[in-house]
Design a protein around this motif. Sequence first.
Motif, mmCIF file in Angstrom:
data_model
loop_
_atom_site.group_PDB
_atom_site.id
_atom_site.type_symbol
_atom_site.label_atom_id
_atom_site.label_comp_id
_atom_site.label_asym_id
_atom_site.label_seq_id
_atom_site.Cartn_x
_atom_site.Cartn_y
_atom_site.Cartn_z
ATOM 1 N N GLU A 115 0.834 -1.208 0.000
ATOM 2 C CA GLU A 115 0.000 0.000 0.000
ATOM 3 C C GLU A 115 0.860 1.247 0.000
ATOM 4 O OE1 GLU A 115 -2.554 -0.452 3.353
ATOM 5 O OE2 GLU A 115 -3.787 -1.989 2.393
ATOM 6 N N ARG A 116 1.933 1.232 0.783
ATOM 7 C CA ARG A 116 2.818 2.403 0.834
ATOM 8 C C ARG A 116 3.483 2.641 -0.516
ATOM 9 N NH1 ARG A 116 4.527 0.316 5.692
ATOM 10 N NH2 ARG A 116 6.400 -0.503 4.705
ATOM 11 N N ASP A 117 3.820 1.586 -1.241
ATOM 12 C CA ASP A 117 4.474 1.752 -2.535
ATOM 13 C C ASP A 117 3.591 2.502 -3.525
ATOM 14 O OD1 ASP A 117 6.693 0.466 -1.643
ATOM 15 O OD2 ASP A 117 6.228 -1.468 -2.590
ATOM 16 N N HIS A 118 2.284 2.430 -3.340
ATOM 17 C CA HIS A 118 1.375 3.102 -4.265
ATOM 18 C C HIS A 118 1.000 4.509 -3.813
ATOM 19 C CE1 HIS A 118 0.899 -0.344 -6.864
ATOM 20 N NE2 HIS A 118 0.757 -1.105 -5.796
ATOM 21 N N GLU A 119 1.454 4.927 -2.654
ATOM 22 C CA GLU A 119 1.144 6.277 -2.190
ATOM 23 C C GLU A 119 2.000 7.286 -2.928
ATOM 24 O OE1 GLU A 119 1.766 6.344 1.987
ATOM 25 O OE2 GLU A 119 -0.006 5.171 2.443
ATOM 26 N N ASN A 120 1.494 8.488 -3.061
ATOM 27 C CA ASN A 120 2.267 9.581 -3.633
ATOM 28 C C ASN A 120 3.055 10.234 -2.515
ATOM 29 O OD1 ASN A 120 2.119 9.814 -6.336
ATOM 30 N ND2 ASN A 120 0.261 11.054 -6.366
#
Length: 146
Positions: A115-120
Amino acid sequence: MAYLSDDELLDTEGGFTGWDDGTGAGAEETLEQALAEERLAELENELEQDEHPVDYDAELETEEEEAAPVSEKRLKRELRAEAIRRLEEAARTEKDFRAVVEEWNKLDRNRERRERDHENLRGDVPLEYQAVPEPKLIPRWMNNPA
């Protein structure tokens, strides 16, 4: 040329005498016989279900689903899920339960990482970076991130 009057066209004097299509007592008997056969077939189906109930758990996949190619990622995911399920069911001691909780935590960490990898993420760049000093479309007081 002779025209018929409304009374002659409608023939309201005689009234409706019924359809003349040949249906009568013979048709009613065939309908009753068909209904009895249908009821008998339903009863036989119910008896068959009672004697040999369908085991829905035994047939999880159809022949088409079994023959379809399955990706390696999906197989690995299913194997891991099955392994964790077996760990959960076999846990009897405190050590076993700790191993199960450790597996759950590992899954949670992986999910959170994805999930963190997809955050801006902006890093150390302030929100006001390259912002227009006095915008005309949206006033500056509406751009407050809070």
